[in-house]
Design a protein around this motif. Structure first.
Motif, PDB file in Angstrom:
ATOM      1  N   TYR A   1       0.783  -1.106  -0.167  1.00 47.29           N
ATOM      2  CA  TYR A   1      -0.045   0.061   0.073  1.00 47.29           C
ATOM      3  C   TYR A   1       1.001   1.175  -0.078  1.00 47.29           C
ATOM      4  O   TYR A   1       1.824   1.168   0.719  1.00 47.29           O
ATOM      5  CB  TYR A   1      -0.831   0.155   1.141  1.00 47.29           C
ATOM      6  N   ASP A   2       0.365   2.255  -0.550  1.00 45.92           N
ATOM      7  CA  ASP A   2       1.064   3.387  -0.843  1.00 45.92           C
ATOM      8  C   ASP A   2       1.265   4.563   0.117  1.00 45.92           C
ATOM      9  O   ASP A   2       2.023   5.250   0.546  1.00 45.92           O
ATOM     10  CB  ASP A   2       0.824   4.109  -2.253  1.00 45.92           C
ATOM     11  N   THR A   3       0.030   4.799   0.501  1.00 45.22           N
ATOM     12  CA  THR A   3      -0.360   5.859   1.373  1.00 45.22           C
ATOM     13  C   THR A   3      -0.262   5.321   3.027  1.00 45.22           C
ATOM     14  O   THR A   3      -0.638   4.125   3.364  1.00 45.22           O
ATOM     15  CB  THR A   3      -1.746   6.441   1.139  1.00 45.22           C
ATOM     16  N   ASN A   4       0.005   6.344   3.833  1.00 38.47           N
ATOM     17  CA  ASN A   4       0.293   5.744   5.241  1.00 38.47           C
ATOM     18  C   ASN A   4      -1.207   5.582   5.954  1.00 38.47           C
ATOM     19  O   ASN A   4      -1.455   4.813   6.532  1.00 38.47           O
ATOM     20  CB  ASN A   4       1.112   6.777   6.193  1.00 38.47           C
ATOM     21  N   GLU A   5      -2.241   6.305   5.125  1.00 35.30           N
ATOM     22  CA  GLU A   5      -3.533   6.196   5.738  1.00 35.30           C
ATOM     23  C   GLU A   5      -3.989   4.854   5.753  1.00 35.30           C
ATOM     24  O   GLU A   5      -4.860   4.169   6.500  1.00 35.30           O
ATOM     25  CB  GLU A   5      -4.559   6.969   5.416  1.00 35.30           C
ATOM     26  N   LYS A   6      -3.692   4.190   4.531  1.00 35.17           N
ATOM     27  CA  LYS A   6      -4.282   2.809   3.974  1.00 35.17           C
ATOM     28  C   LYS A   6      -3.570   1.890   4.790  1.00 35.17           C
ATOM     29  O   LYS A   6      -4.015   0.729   5.097  1.00 35.17           O
ATOM     30  CB  LYS A   6      -4.062   2.842   2.462  1.00 35.17           C
ATOM     31  N   ARG A   7      -2.111   2.122   5.037  1.00 40.62           N
ATOM     32  CA  ARG A   7      -1.425   1.226   5.378  1.00 40.62           C
ATOM     33  C   ARG A   7      -1.970   1.078   7.277  1.00 40.62           C
ATOM     34  O   ARG A   7      -1.933  -0.130   7.687  1.00 40.62           O
ATOM     35  CB  ARG A   7       0.172   1.556   5.778  1.00 40.62           C
ATOM     36  N   VAL A   8      -2.126   2.029   7.829  1.00 43.30           N
ATOM     37  CA  VAL A   8      -2.534   1.974   9.031  1.00 43.30           C
ATOM     38  C   VAL A   8      -4.019   1.274   9.206  1.00 43.30           C
ATOM     39  O   VAL A   8      -4.332   0.480  10.058  1.00 43.30           O
ATOM     40  CB  VAL A   8      -2.970   3.698   9.604  1.00 43.30           C
TER      41      VAL A   8
END
Length: 551
Positions: free
Chosen positions: A325-332
């Motif tokens: 996953y590219d974005t930090n929000e999606k990773r969280v």
């Protein structure tokens, strides 16, 4: 002595803080820690002998499901330190180890309770988008707790010097020392009986007696018995395979998500069963997979009573999620689903679940119809059955066989004992863990079905159990070191009871005591009461002249 104290303190800390499981797992075992304590304190031979004597009584202790029936970490390290400081015979190490082990249970309870606080801190950090905070909370606070509870007491014990310990031993009457040696001679029967209770299926029990009587009559050593039993087990396993192939039908035990097992009939053909990985635009690299597998070895570094291995599981999945996953929000968002209760075996068979999770996570990242609930349902459904297989193989079979042989070699004053046990144990953990992780990733949920196909895992466990039971039987013959000095005078001559018993069958007293302890375990007698009973029988047996120590 100051440097020795620091080294022993770090050893005690790492024994509880399982930051790299394949190595730190061996620090749970007194044979390993006793040898290292002896090396750090300048007396490796005494350390190895003390560790081996302590190890014998804990061969059958199985730690599963977050429970710890006895703290072998404290028993091995603190018991060996006291043996070296006091300058007493290594056979006395057992009498030091048992009280420390009971004290260690309290330390473990505090450790597991306090660690629950760190996962809540990790939750808060994740809510703020701090992914590194998850990894930090998995390692640093748990290390501090392990050092505070285990490291500092170990440091203080070593740095206090030998004067008080030697004075303590000197103040004990020689007859009490001799009585305690008898206790030490009986105590291995507990560890052996616990293994017998764990491995002893009714149809396999004769192999225990086979190992016992093969040893007492032939004089073969434990290594020779292990080789012989392994050959027998392999022959029986291969013959079992041939019989099932002739049957022409395969039975597959299929695991469902609710942990039920159902059996279905399949044809004997294996055509068309090869599963190819789909071509994804987002794909986990081999480097990431290897890193993720290595992170699985730290799953228990922040073990706690609330969610057990949850923080470690989230920590290991952090690596593949970052790549997918590219974005930090999606990773969280994706990482949060792993911050739930999780507990399974994590070294040999258990990594297959993490491999499956990586496979499902990869599919989810590429738009496949895989929900977060699906991933957790698979993990939850598999963790119980996999733990049953993994704990049986590692704690119930591999460890007793390897460390039983290692103890035998160590008590013969060979440093090859602890070294060989450590090296082979590590090779098996790394080899099995890596293979199972990659199998889970490549074949997904179907991989576990293949492991269970035709009851193969049952045959493997039975084969290993044959080896284990023969090894345990041989140990009962050689490591329960007591006899009877009783003799009756008839006229001008005397008859030694031990000679009469040996004429019937050598080793009847060790065998009888081992079977008695096994019977008590089967009757659900608490092990603490069994230990108390062994102390009473040993001490009373010595003072009444009924029992003596063979040393």
């Amino acid at each position: 002595m100051f440097l020795s104290a620091i080294l022993v303190a770090l050893l005690a800390t790492m024994g509880q803080w399982w930051f790299f499981g394949p190595v730190t797992k061996c620090l749970v075992y007194p044979l390993t820690t006793g040898t290292l304590v002896g090396l750090f304190m300048g007396d490796p031979m005494t350390g190895m002998l003390a560790g081996a004597n302590i190890q014998l009584i804990y061969l059958g202790w199985i730690s599963a499901g977050g429970t710890m029936p006895s703290n072998t970490i404290v028993a091995g390290i603190f018991g060996t330190v006291m043996t070296i400081l006091s300058g007493t015979d290594p056979t006395m190490a057992v009498t030091f180890a048992i009280p420390f082990s009971m004290f260690g249970l309290l330390l473990n309870q505090v450790y597991m309770t306090v660690n629950a606080a760190w996962i809540h801190q990790a939750d808060k950090m994740l809510d703020k988008g701090n992914l590194r905070g998850v990894r930090f909370m998995n390692f640093v606070p748990s290390f501090c707790m392990a050092f505070l509870l285990y490291g500092i007491p170990a440091f203080l014990l070593v740095v206090s010097g030998s004067g008080w310990a030697q004075g303590l031993i000197d103040s004990v009457p020689e007859s009490v020392i001799s009585a305690l040696q008898v206790v030490g001679g009986i105590m291995p029967a507990l560890g052996i009986a616990m293994l017998l209770n764990y491995l002893g299926k009714k149809k396999l029990i004769p192999w225990f007696f086979g190992g016992f009587f093969l040893t007492v009559y032939s004089g073969l050593g434990l290594t020779a018995i292990s080789i012989f039993s392994a050959i027998v087990a392999i022959i029986l396993y291969l013959n079992g395979n041939k019989e099932e192939i002739k049957a022409g039908v395969k039975k597959v035990r299929r695991l469902s998500l609710n942990k039920n097992v159902e059996t279905v009939e399949l044809s004997n053909s294996t055509e068309g069963t090869t599963k190819e990985l789909p071509e994804y635009t987002r794909k986990l690299s081999k480097k990431t997979l290897v890193k993720t597998w290595l992170w699985t070895t730290s799953t228990e570094s922040c073990y706690n009573y609330e969610r057990l291995q949850a923080l470690g599981a989230a920590n290991l999945m952090l690596t593949p999620i970052r790549e997918l996953y590219d974005t930090n929000e999606k990773r969280v968002e994706e990482l949060k689903k792993y911050m739930v209760f999780y507990n399974s075996e994590v070294f040999t068979v258990g990594p297959i679940i993490n491999g499956i999770a990586c496979s499902m996570e990869e599919a989810r990242a590429n738009g496949e119809n895989v929900s977060a609930e699906d991933i957790n349902a698979v993990r939850t459904g598999l963790m119980g059955p996999v733990a049953g297989i993994g704990d049986t193989i590692m704690q119930g079979i591999l460890f007793p066989i390897l460390f039983g042989i290692g103890c035998s070699m160590a008590l013969d004053k060979s440093f090859l004992g602890p070294i060989l046990s450590f090296v082979v144990f590590e090779a098996l953990i790394f080899g099995c863990g890596y293979f199972m992780f990659m199998t889970g990733y490549k074949q997904g949920k179907s991989s576990l079905l293949k492991i269970l196909k035709n009851g193969t895992i049952d045959r493997i466990i039975n084969s290993f159990s044959i080896v284990g039971l023969m090894v345990v039987g041989s140990m009962a013959a050689t490591r329960v070191t007591i006899n009877t000095p009783l003799a009756f005078s008839i006229g001008e001559g005397s008859t030694a009871i031990q000679n009469v018993l040996d004429s019937l069958a050598p080793g009847l007293i060790p065998l009888g005591i081992t079977l008695l302890v096994w019977w008590m375990l089967r009757k659900k007698v608490n092990t603490v009461w069994i230990i108390v009973a062994i102390f009473l029988v040993g001490i009373l047996g010595y003072y009444t002249g009924i029992l003596g120590y063979v040393g």
